[in-house]
Design an enzyme around this catalytic site. Structure first.
Site, PDB file in Angstrom:
ATOM      1  N   CYS A  15      -5.203  48.877  -0.159  1.00  0.00           N
ATOM      2  CA  CYS A  15      -4.577  47.569  -0.118  1.00  0.00           C
ATOM      3  C   CYS A  15      -5.148  46.727  -1.249  1.00  0.00           C
ATOM      4  O   CYS A  15      -6.085  47.127  -1.907  1.00  0.00           O
ATOM      5  CB  CYS A  15      -4.881  46.900   1.215  1.00  0.00           C
ATOM      6  SG  CYS A  15      -4.323  47.887   2.602  1.00  0.00           S
ATOM      7  N   ARG A  40       1.341  48.488  -7.598  1.00  0.00           N
ATOM      8  CA  ARG A  40       1.228  49.792  -6.958  1.00  0.00           C
ATOM      9  C   ARG A  40       2.243  49.977  -5.833  1.00  0.00           C
ATOM     10  O   ARG A  40       2.322  51.060  -5.253  1.00  0.00           O
ATOM     11  CB  ARG A  40      -0.184  49.960  -6.405  1.00  0.00           C
ATOM     12  CG  ARG A  40      -1.215  49.971  -7.510  1.00  0.00           C
ATOM     13  CD  ARG A  40      -2.522  49.414  -7.015  1.00  0.00           C
ATOM     14  NE  ARG A  40      -3.019  50.169  -5.898  1.00  0.00           N
ATOM     15  CZ  ARG A  40      -3.774  51.239  -6.005  1.00  0.00           C
ATOM     16  NH1 ARG A  40      -4.118  51.682  -7.175  1.00  0.00           N
ATOM     17  NH2 ARG A  40      -4.193  51.880  -4.953  1.00  0.00           N
ATOM     18  N   TRP A  87      -0.852  48.161   2.063  1.00  0.00           N
ATOM     19  CA  TRP A  87      -0.306  49.507   2.112  1.00  0.00           C
ATOM     20  C   TRP A  87      -0.715  49.999   3.486  1.00  0.00           C
ATOM     21  O   TRP A  87      -1.878  50.262   3.743  1.00  0.00           O
ATOM     22  CB  TRP A  87      -0.913  50.369   0.999  1.00  0.00           C
ATOM     23  CG  TRP A  87      -0.602  51.820   1.159  1.00  0.00           C
ATOM     24  CD1 TRP A  87      -1.334  52.747   1.857  1.00  0.00           C
ATOM     25  CD2 TRP A  87       0.507  52.533   0.611  1.00  0.00           C
ATOM     26  NE1 TRP A  87      -0.735  53.974   1.788  1.00  0.00           N
ATOM     27  CE2 TRP A  87       0.385  53.889   1.035  1.00  0.00           C
ATOM     28  CE3 TRP A  87       1.593  52.164  -0.179  1.00  0.00           C
ATOM     29  CZ2 TRP A  87       1.311  54.853   0.676  1.00  0.00           C
ATOM     30  CZ3 TRP A  87       2.504  53.145  -0.540  1.00  0.00           C
ATOM     31  CH2 TRP A  87       2.358  54.470  -0.114  1.00  0.00           C
ATOM     32  N   ASN A 113      -9.377  46.104   2.976  1.00  0.00           N
ATOM     33  CA  ASN A 113      -8.844  47.293   2.317  1.00  0.00           C
ATOM     34  C   ASN A 113      -9.690  48.464   2.787  1.00  0.00           C
ATOM     35  O   ASN A 113     -10.909  48.408   2.683  1.00  0.00           O
ATOM     36  CB  ASN A 113      -8.967  47.104   0.791  1.00  0.00           C
ATOM     37  CG  ASN A 113      -8.688  48.378   0.025  1.00  0.00           C
ATOM     38  OD1 ASN A 113      -8.010  49.271   0.506  1.00  0.00           O
ATOM     39  ND2 ASN A 113      -9.218  48.461  -1.184  1.00  0.00           N
ATOM     40  N   GLY A 114      -9.062  49.503   3.314  1.00  0.00           N
ATOM     41  CA  GLY A 114      -9.831  50.665   3.766  1.00  0.00           C
ATOM     42  C   GLY A 114      -9.360  51.125   5.133  1.00  0.00           C
ATOM     43  O   GLY A 114      -8.286  50.741   5.600  1.00  0.00           O
ATOM     44  N   GLU A 491       0.834  75.649  -6.498  1.00  0.00           N
ATOM     45  CA  GLU A 491       0.678  74.227  -6.820  1.00  0.00           C
ATOM     46  C   GLU A 491       0.267  74.069  -8.294  1.00  0.00           C
ATOM     47  O   GLU A 491       0.724  73.152  -8.973  1.00  0.00           O
ATOM     48  CB  GLU A 491      -0.340  73.575  -5.870  1.00  0.00           C
ATOM     49  CG  GLU A 491      -0.641  72.108  -6.133  1.00  0.00           C
ATOM     50  CD  GLU A 491       0.570  71.168  -6.125  1.00  0.00           C
ATOM     51  OE1 GLU A 491       1.682  71.579  -5.745  1.00  0.00           O
ATOM     52  OE2 GLU A 491       0.387  70.008  -6.551  1.00  0.00           O
ATOM     53  N   LYS A 495       2.351  71.897 -11.070  1.00  0.00           N
ATOM     54  CA  LYS A 495       1.760  70.819 -11.882  1.00  0.00           C
ATOM     55  C   LYS A 495       1.967  71.094 -13.368  1.00  0.00           C
ATOM     56  O   LYS A 495       2.440  70.248 -14.112  1.00  0.00           O
ATOM     57  CB  LYS A 495       0.253  70.672 -11.621  1.00  0.00           C
ATOM     58  CG  LYS A 495      -0.179  70.024 -10.346  1.00  0.00           C
ATOM     59  CD  LYS A 495       0.194  68.595 -10.178  1.00  0.00           C
ATOM     60  CE  LYS A 495       1.559  68.419  -9.616  1.00  0.00           C
ATOM     61  NZ  LYS A 495       1.836  68.486  -8.242  1.00  0.00           N
ATOM     62  N   GLU A 498       5.804  71.032 -14.416  1.00  0.00           N
ATOM     63  CA  GLU A 498       6.532  69.754 -14.381  1.00  0.00           C
ATOM     64  C   GLU A 498       6.005  68.758 -15.403  1.00  0.00           C
ATOM     65  O   GLU A 498       6.721  67.853 -15.814  1.00  0.00           O
ATOM     66  CB  GLU A 498       6.566  69.154 -12.965  1.00  0.00           C
ATOM     67  CG  GLU A 498       5.245  68.699 -12.396  1.00  0.00           C
ATOM     68  CD  GLU A 498       5.346  68.237 -10.943  1.00  0.00           C
ATOM     69  OE1 GLU A 498       6.438  67.933 -10.452  1.00  0.00           O
ATOM     70  OE2 GLU A 498       4.297  68.184 -10.279  1.00  0.00           O
ATOM     71  N   HIS A 514       4.577  94.694  -9.174  1.00  0.00           N
ATOM     72  CA  HIS A 514       5.979  94.922  -8.805  1.00  0.00           C
ATOM     73  C   HIS A 514       6.950  94.142  -9.694  1.00  0.00           C
ATOM     74  O   HIS A 514       8.100  93.964  -9.324  1.00  0.00           O
ATOM     75  CB  HIS A 514       6.202  94.536  -7.338  1.00  0.00           C
ATOM     76  CG  HIS A 514       5.380  95.357  -6.383  1.00  0.00           C
ATOM     77  ND1 HIS A 514       5.561  96.700  -6.211  1.00  0.00           N
ATOM     78  CD2 HIS A 514       4.347  95.010  -5.581  1.00  0.00           C
ATOM     79  CE1 HIS A 514       4.684  97.151  -5.320  1.00  0.00           C
ATOM     80  NE2 HIS A 514       3.928  96.142  -4.929  1.00  0.00           N
ATOM     81  N   LYS A 613       9.672  60.286  -7.991  1.00  0.00           N
ATOM     82  CA  LYS A 613       8.568  60.351  -7.025  1.00  0.00           C
ATOM     83  C   LYS A 613       9.089  60.693  -5.638  1.00  0.00           C
ATOM     84  O   LYS A 613       8.494  61.467  -4.908  1.00  0.00           O
ATOM     85  CB  LYS A 613       7.855  58.991  -7.003  1.00  0.00           C
ATOM     86  CG  LYS A 613       6.647  58.932  -6.108  1.00  0.00           C
ATOM     87  CD  LYS A 613       5.466  59.605  -6.765  1.00  0.00           C
ATOM     88  CE  LYS A 613       4.301  59.804  -5.844  1.00  0.00           C
ATOM     89  NZ  LYS A 613       3.460  60.922  -6.285  1.00  0.00           N
TER      90      LYS A 613
HETATM   91  C1  G6P Z   1       9.572  64.988  -5.411  1.00  0.00           C
HETATM   92  C2  G6P Z   1       8.288  64.659  -6.144  1.00  0.00           C
HETATM   93  C3  G6P Z   1       7.204  65.678  -5.795  1.00  0.00           C
HETATM   94  C4  G6P Z   1       7.036  65.767  -4.288  1.00  0.00           C
HETATM   95  C5  G6P Z   1       8.357  66.079  -3.598  1.00  0.00           C
HETATM   96  C6  G6P Z   1       8.237  65.962  -2.095  1.00  0.00           C
HETATM   97  O1  G6P Z   1      10.121  66.147  -5.940  1.00  0.00           O
HETATM   98  O2  G6P Z   1       8.496  64.645  -7.535  1.00  0.00           O
HETATM   99  O3  G6P Z   1       5.978  65.293  -6.385  1.00  0.00           O
HETATM  100  O4  G6P Z   1       6.087  66.766  -3.987  1.00  0.00           O
HETATM  101  O5  G6P Z   1       9.342  65.146  -4.003  1.00  0.00           O
HETATM  102  O6  G6P Z   1       7.939  64.645  -1.763  1.00  0.00           O
HETATM  103  P1  G6P Z   1       7.360  64.202  -0.361  1.00  0.00           P
HETATM  104  O7  G6P Z   1       7.311  62.701  -0.445  1.00  0.00           O
HETATM  105  O8  G6P Z   1       8.316  64.690   0.668  1.00  0.00           O
HETATM  106  O9  G6P Z   1       6.008  64.816  -0.204  1.00  0.00           O
END
Ligand code: G6P
Length: 618
Positions: A15, A40, A87, A113-114, A491, A495, A498, A514, A613
């Protein structure tokens, strides 16, 4: 660019807090501070001031501008005030849950905040003492505790300090009180708090951005510090023993934009570096809800872990954890495939744990709509209180990661895995399938994770950057892992792909013979995720296979494994953890690699092309 904080200081802001005491009118300064904190993305806000012996509080859900138009926040009178953008971590965004919170007598106002771990216990104590607690937040216990200590004869400062001593968890707190209308009391633990030193005024804030317009003279409080801040001075002391401490006044020469990123050039890097603290807050997940989720998962005949993108990769890690720790088989499933792949086979005996940072991903919600029609039990793991996922879930847990601005998920992934590991442990205790010793050992290793990630962030970045320099012109990248490390490899692929736009493939290394091995030729880079687990020998065989075909061998492995190191062209040494928790540690160098590759190629790591996002369309 010089980074403003060392890893050990690790500012982590969920927050936003700002406070002012001085000769001017507080409210307009506070509202400008709130606007600065809003970058943010927050869900509610509020201001408290003291004027003519009255404590004034205005707050609601919504954006600062909307609230200002509705409530005239910036026209509130008074020379002292505190304000907050929220938040949500406990309780959905709403007027009653917005900060500042007050006590029964409306004498004290508090912003926080926390995450307070022991608030349920404190809340119960206060209710037994006839306090009227109105919100669902953890914070509201604080003004009531202060009120209680003052009722017992203490002054505001003493009551504040005694209250802080009762709190467990993370906090940056600021409080004002009618009885001392020129004093802001603050305290911090594992959440940043700064005093802004001015001429004829002083301010406090969780974030430099809220101060920078008014002053560049800042005092950075340490964990365990409290401070009494007045218009003409301040004193800093330790909460534990009241001992006065000296904290230097630093001149901060940053633009607002640089301050927003806390001195990091991009939000993504800032968020990578926040992980020790976001993981600490992931360990503060409310035990009651974890227990409830474990109980409901235990009742299912079939269990699905459902997510998209990074959250799917967390589900994959979760399914290994559920099997190894809790002895429960589960299906990790990509949300958009759920209905076609499993829709015909689900029903009232099916439990679905949906993992979604935003809680709004359309593919996830669509799958859940279908599942609800089939009477499945829906559970949620999310970072967003009040999201659709929290509304459609029978029960949910929060990962407490705070807002993530970088489009590529970083800190939210590691926290998802850590929460899934806690759920697995609770399930295991419920089912009694592994020994007490193993459970305790796993629990102990869980608690060490934030410290280990801190170590990675202190030791790995320079080496990963060197590695990125050697990979920047690679036409493509192969990433291999076995067992739990398959989720890390997936993962890592996501990363790197993308952010750097380098095509990547990731495979379970047992599968490489395979198919993927056919793409290997001289100097093709292959990254092996090889933590010190039961697959070490097989990992070495896979490395030899690739080496024989001329591949460039990159290994993410144990920092003490000299044999593995000797086989690699590039070796990133990482600290030991429980093999089942390795994705949390081993994903961090992939995050850094993706980041450095993007920067080297001139791409914006915060906003990769074509991606959003939160994807709210099918
Ligand atoms: C989008 C974002 C990813 C995220 C995915 C799922 O593709 O670019 O970074 O992992 O959505 O989002 P969520 O909010 O469901 O974790």
């Amino acid at each position: 660019m010089k980074r403003l904080y060392k890893v050990a200081e690790l500012p982590f802001i969920m927050c936003g807090i700002v406070g002012y005491v001085g000769a001017g009118t507080a409210a307009p300064i506070l509202v400008r501070g709130l606007k600065r904190l809003e970058y943010r993305g927050y869900d509610s806000a509020g201001v408290a001031t003291i004027a003519e012996n009255v404590l004034l509080v205005e707050k609601d859900a919504g954006k600062v501008d909307e609230l200002n138009a509705k409530l005239s926040l910036d026209r509130m009178p008074g020379n002292i005030g505190i304000a907050h953008t929220r938040w949500a971590t406990h309780g959905a965004p709403s007027k009653v849950n917005a900060h500042p919170h007050t006590d029964c007598t409306r004498t004290v106002a508090v912003v926080h905040n926390g995450v307070l771990e022991n608030f349920l216990q404190l809340r119960k104590e206060l209710i037994d003492l006839n306090h009227n607690i109105v919100s669902k937040t953890d914070t509201e216990v604080v003004p009531h505790l202060i009120e209680d200590f003052m009722k017992r004869g203490m002054g505001f400062e003493e009551a504040f300090v005694n209250t802080v001593r009762r709190l467990e968890g993370s906090y940056a707190l600021a409080a004002i009180c009618l009885r001392e209308p020129d004093l802001i009391m603050v305290a911090r633990k594992e959440a940043p708090l700064i005093i802004g030193v001015g001429d004829g005024f002083n301010m406090i804030a969780s974030d430099m951005t809220a101060l920078i317009e008014m002053t560049n003279q800042m005092v950075f409080l340490h964990d365990g510090d409290a401070a009494a801040v007045r218009a003409n001075g301040y004193k800093v002391f330790r909460v534990a023993d009241g001992q006065i401490v000296e904290r230097p006044v630093k001149t901060v020469a940053l633009t607002v934009e640089m301050a927003e990123k806390q001195g990091h050039p991009h939000f993504m890097l800032k968020e990578i570096f926040e992980q020790p603290n976001s993981l600490r807050d992931a360990l503060r997940t409310q035990r009651e809800y974890v227990d409830l989720l474990a109980e409901l998962l235990d009742k299912g005949r079939v269990v699905f872990l459902l997510g998209a993108g990074t959250s799917y990769n967390a589900c994959l890690a979760g399914s290994y954890l559920f099997s190894a720790v809790a002895r429960i088989p589960s299906y990790p499933v990509i949300a958009s495939e759920f209905v076609a792949n499993y829709g015909g086979a689900v029903g009232a005996d099916t439990v679905i744990l949906a993992v979604s940072q935003s809680g709004e991903t359309a593919d996830v919600l669509n799958a859940l709509d279908f599942a609800r029609m089939r009477a499945c039990t829906i559970l949620g793991l999310t970072n967003t209180v009040g999201s659709t996922l929290t509304r459609v879930s029978r029960a949910y847990v929060l990962q407490n990661s705070g807002p993530e601005i970088g489009v590529a998920a970083t800190k939210t992934f590691t926290s998802q895995v850590l929460v899934l590991a806690q759920i697995a442990l609770r399930l295991s205790r419920l089912r009694g399938k592994i020994s007490q010793f193993e459970m305790d050992e796993f629990g102990h290793e869980l608690s060490k994770i934030p410290k280990l990630v801190e170590e990675v962030l202190l030791t790995a970045p320079a080496k990963v950057k060197e590695l990125a320099e050697t990979l920047v012109n690679s036409p493509f990248l192969l990433i291999l892992g076995r067992g739990m490390s398959v989720s890390t490899a997936y993962e890592g692929r996501l990363k790197v792909m993308e952010l750097s736009y380098i095509p990547c493939i990731a495979y379970p290394s047992g599968e490489s013979k395979h198919g993927p091995i056919s793409v290997i030729e001289e100097k093709i880079p292959v990254i092996f995720v090889a933590p010190p687990d039961e697959f070490r020998k097989q990992n070495i065989s896979s490395i030899m296979e690739m080496k024989a075909r001329g591949a460039k061998i990159i290994v993410f492995g144990d920092k003490e494994d000299e044999e593995l190191r000797s086989l690699a062209d590039h070796y990133i040494g990482l600290p030991k953890t429980h093999p089942l928790l390795s994705p949390i540690i081993y994903t961090v160098p992939f995050q850094l690699l993706a980041y450095y590759l993007a920067v080297l190629k001139g791409y914006d790591p915060d906003k990769p092309r074509n991606l959003a996002k939160s994807v709210t369309v099918l």
